[in-house]
Design a protein around this motif. Structure first.
Motif: not given
Length: 120
Positions: A92-97, A99-102, A104-108
Motif C-alpha cells: 500500500r505504501a508503494a502504491l501510494d508513492l 500514485g503521488k509520483a504519477h 507529480l509527473l502529470e502536473t509537470l
C-alpha cells in the motif's frame, strides 16, 4: 485380487477415561491390575505414561495430543497473517508513492505543455 483390509484406527482416550482407569488401577490389588488392563484392552505402558503425566501435575497432559498440534498450527497461521499484513502495508505504501509520483509527473507535464505552444 483379495479385498483390501481397512487399517485399524488409533484409539484415543479422554482425560476423564485416563484418570478413571488410573484411579481404578492404583486402588486394585496386584492380581486385579492385569484384569483391568485386559478388560480395557490396555498395556502396562499406557498406565506408565498416564502416571508420569499425572505425576507431573499435567491434567492437560492426560488429554489428547491433538491440542498441542492445533496450538502450533494456530501460532503458525498467526505468524503467516502478521507477515501478510506487513507485506500488505508495504504494498500500500508503494502504491501510494507511485500514485503521488504519477500525479507529480502529470502536473509537470501539464505545466510544460503551454511553454511548448508559446514557442511555436
Amino acid at each position: 485380487m483379495a479385498p483390501r483390509r481397512e487399517r485399524p484406527k488409533r484409539r484415543r482416550f479422554s482425560a476423564e477415561f485416563k484418570a478413571a482407569i488410573l484411579a481404578e488401577y492404583e486402588a486394585a490389588d496386584r492380581a486385579d491390575r492385569g484384569a483391568i488392563l485386559r478388560r480395557e484392552g490396555l498395556y502396562a505402558s499406557n498406565i506408565i505414561e498416564w502416571r508420569k503425566a499425572a505425576a507431573a501435575g499435567a491434567q492437560a497432559g492426560l488429554g489428547p495430543a491433538t491440542r498441542d498440534r492445533r496450538d502450533k498450527e494456530i501460532e503458525a497461521l498467526r505468524a503467516r497473517a502478521e507477515k501478510a499484513e506487513g507485506e500488505l502495508a508495504r504494498t500500500r505504501a508503494a502504491l501510494d508513492l507511485v500514485g503521488k509520483a504519477h500525479a507529480l509527473l502529470e502536473t509537470l507535464s501539464e505545466s510544460a505543455e503551454p511553454a511548448k505552444r508559446s514557442r511555436q
